[in-house]
Design a protein around this motif. Structure first.
Motif, PDB file in Angstrom:
ATOM      1  N   LYS A 116       5.508 -23.233   0.614  1.00 24.70           N
ATOM      2  CA  LYS A 116       4.791 -22.258  -0.219  1.00 24.70           C
ATOM      3  C   LYS A 116       3.943 -22.964  -1.264  1.00 24.70           C
ATOM      4  CE  LYS A 116       7.860 -18.255   0.249  1.00 24.70           C
ATOM      5  NZ  LYS A 116       8.809 -17.348  -0.461  1.00 24.70           N
ATOM      6  N   LEU A 347       1.793 -23.490   6.607  1.00 25.14           N
ATOM      7  CA  LEU A 347       1.808 -22.028   6.655  1.00 25.14           C
ATOM      8  C   LEU A 347       2.644 -21.520   7.821  1.00 25.14           C
ATOM      9  CD1 LEU A 347       0.763 -19.307   5.579  1.00 25.14           C
ATOM     10  CD2 LEU A 347      -1.248 -19.599   7.053  1.00 25.14           C
ATOM     11  N   ILE A 350       6.389 -20.922   7.129  1.00 24.80           N
ATOM     12  CA  ILE A 350       6.800 -19.737   6.349  1.00 24.80           C
ATOM     13  C   ILE A 350       6.237 -18.439   6.929  1.00 24.80           C
ATOM     14  CG2 ILE A 350       7.066 -21.037   4.216  1.00 24.80           C
ATOM     15  CD1 ILE A 350       4.312 -20.122   3.371  1.00 24.80           C
ATOM     16  N   ASP A 351       5.360 -18.543   7.894  1.00 24.22           N
ATOM     17  CA  ASP A 351       4.769 -17.357   8.527  1.00 24.22           C
ATOM     18  C   ASP A 351       5.030 -17.413  10.024  1.00 24.22           C
ATOM     19  OD1 ASP A 351       3.243 -15.302   9.556  1.00 24.22           O
ATOM     20  OD2 ASP A 351       1.529 -15.668   8.245  1.00 24.22           O
ATOM     21  N   GLU A 352       5.925 -16.545  10.489  1.00 28.12           N
ATOM     22  CA  GLU A 352       6.332 -16.559  11.890  1.00 28.12           C
ATOM     23  C   GLU A 352       5.151 -16.314  12.820  1.00 28.12           C
ATOM     24  OE1 GLU A 352       8.580 -16.959  15.266  1.00 28.12           O
ATOM     25  OE2 GLU A 352       9.046 -17.506  13.190  1.00 28.12           O
ATOM     26  N   ARG A 353       4.172 -15.491  12.387  1.00 31.05           N
ATOM     27  CA  ARG A 353       3.024 -15.212  13.248  1.00 31.05           C
ATOM     28  C   ARG A 353       2.220 -16.478  13.524  1.00 31.05           C
ATOM     29  NH1 ARG A 353       0.357 -10.571   9.741  1.00 31.05           N
ATOM     30  NH2 ARG A 353       0.882 -12.188   8.205  1.00 31.05           N
ATOM     31  N   GLU A 354       2.074 -17.311  12.493  1.00 29.50           N
ATOM     32  CA  GLU A 354       1.374 -18.583  12.688  1.00 29.50           C
ATOM     33  C   GLU A 354       2.148 -19.492  13.640  1.00 29.50           C
ATOM     34  OE1 GLU A 354      -1.523 -19.867  11.588  1.00 29.50           O
ATOM     35  OE2 GLU A 354      -2.083 -17.943  10.742  1.00 29.50           O
TER      36      GLU A 354
END
Length: 413
Positions: A116, A347, A350-354
């Protein structure tokens, strides 16, 4: 021998594949459905890439044909080796993703906090610059892991596109040449059939004349010696002409067969080059998210401008470097092999979509590489089979032909 052992089974990072399959990272049974459709002209040529058989040839051509087959098998081995190395790299990246997902507890919280911080620092830097980006952040992240290789990759893509046009031209020319040779074959067979028909007609005519002479001789008791000799002379001249023309047709057919075999050999090699070149272009386009070499160069230029602009206004460098070092250190402690690349992909942690998108890209790359390996292994098996057939067909030349195979095997070792 390097490419002579057809019983050898290909194994590509089996342990890593088993780990990945256990955790649902990739569904191999459905991976083929992700294959993109190529352009019309590309499809038609790829569909015709099956290796063609050599027709029967003169014994003198056997060494040349075996050499050509050996060279083809060596090229297949080279393509397989390159694809396996790239396959292992992608498998390592997927294994790292799996290890990152397994981090839990306090370490997970620390990892998320560090990521983050990295993401916030990067966003802060971009906001400070107050500049409209002409290249997306996603494209930046796609380029950053391969930054040192991109210039060479652009040159390779330009070269591959030019080479593809040249190969397509060669395939078109070879098709026309083969068609002309097949037309010539039909013409020679037609002449030979005409000679056979002519021989039958002349035979029947001469026999009929002899019968007529016999009838006249017994009926009228006329001396038929000169007519008989004239007919014999006519038969001899006709037989000689037919024999000479038949031999000429045989020589023409043998020469035509050699030309056809040469064209077939060239077509086989050109088809292999074409498919490998198309696969390489498609793979690089997906790998770098570009449409062509020109698009690649334009995005690369924008990427360079953005990197240069960032270096001028990077006031938060120390904080960012500190967090980057912490991220790399934490990932190394958890056994991540390629921990450095996650600095530019924080990123995704911390961002599952990425992370899903990264998995998707890697899985597509693996599928492309598997298809490339399977294709070259299939072609290689067919080539080895042709060598076997040639050696079996001419057992008296077996030692000479096997020596050629050993020579290429030693060179490929």
């Amino acid at each position: 021998m390097a490419f002579w052992n057809r019983k050898k089974k290909t194994k590509i990072s089996d342990n890593a594949d088993n780990i990945i399959n256990e955790n649902g990272i990739e569904n191999l049974s459905g991976s083929r459905q992700q294959k993109s459709t190529a352009a019309g002209s590309t499809e038609s040529i790829i569909e015709e890439t099956g290796q063609e058989k050599f027709s029967s040839v003169d014994r003198k051509d056997q060494k040349r044909l075996v050499r050509e087959c050996c060279e083809s098998a060596m090229e297949n081995d080279r393509q397989i080796s390159e694809a396996k190395k790239e396959y292992e790299k992608i498998t390592s990246h997927l294994s790292d993703i799996q290890k990152i997902d397994r981090i839990s507890g306090a370490e997970r919280k620390e990892l998320v906090d560090i990521c983050k911080n990295i993401v916030n620092l990067v966003n802060e830097r971009n906001r400070y610059k107050n500049r409209t980006m002409t290249i997306t952040e996603a494209q930046m992240r796609r380029f950053e892991p391969y930054e040192e290789e991109l210039v060479d990759e652009i040159k390779k893509m330009y070269s591959a596109e030019s080479y593809q046009k040249a190969i397509e031209s060669d395939i078109s020319n070879l098709k026309k040449e083969k068609q002309l040779l097949y037309n010539e074959q039909r013409e020679i067979r037609g002449r030979q059939n005409s000679l056979k028909s002519m021989a039958k007609v002349l035979s029947a005519l001469i026999i009929s004349i002899f019968v007529l002479f016999i009838v006249i001789y017994y009926a009228l008791e006329v001396d038929m010696t000169f007519p008989y000799l004239g007919t014999v002379l006519l038969a001899a001249v006709s037989a000689t002409v037919i024999f000479l023309e038949a031999n000429k047709n045989k020589r023409d057919m043998l020469l035509n067969d050699r030309k056809v075999n040469k064209a077939v050999g060239l077509m086989n090699r050109v088809k292999i080059k074409y498919v490998n070149n198309v696969n390489m272009l498609n793979y690089n386009c997906e790998k770098f998210s570009v449409k062509s070499a020109k698009d690649f160069e334009e995005k690369w230029n924008e990427y360079c401008k953005m990197k240069e602009y960032e270096r001028r206004f990077r006031e938060n460098t120390e904080k960012l470097n500190f967090n980057n070092e912490c991220l790399v250190s934490l990932l190394r402690e958890n056994g991540i092999a390629d921990s450095d690349i996650w600095v530019s992909q924080a990123l995704a942690i911390i961002d599952e979509r990425e992370m899903v998108e990264i998995r998707h890209v890697f899985n597509q790359g693996r599928q492309r590489l598997r298809e490339r390996i399977e294709y070259n292994e299939t072609v290689k098996a067919g080539t080895v089979k042709q060598i076997d057939e040639l050696i079996t067909k001419y057992p008296d030349m077996q030692n000479e032909l096997l020596d050629i195979v050993k020579e290429y095997s030693a060179a490929n070792a």
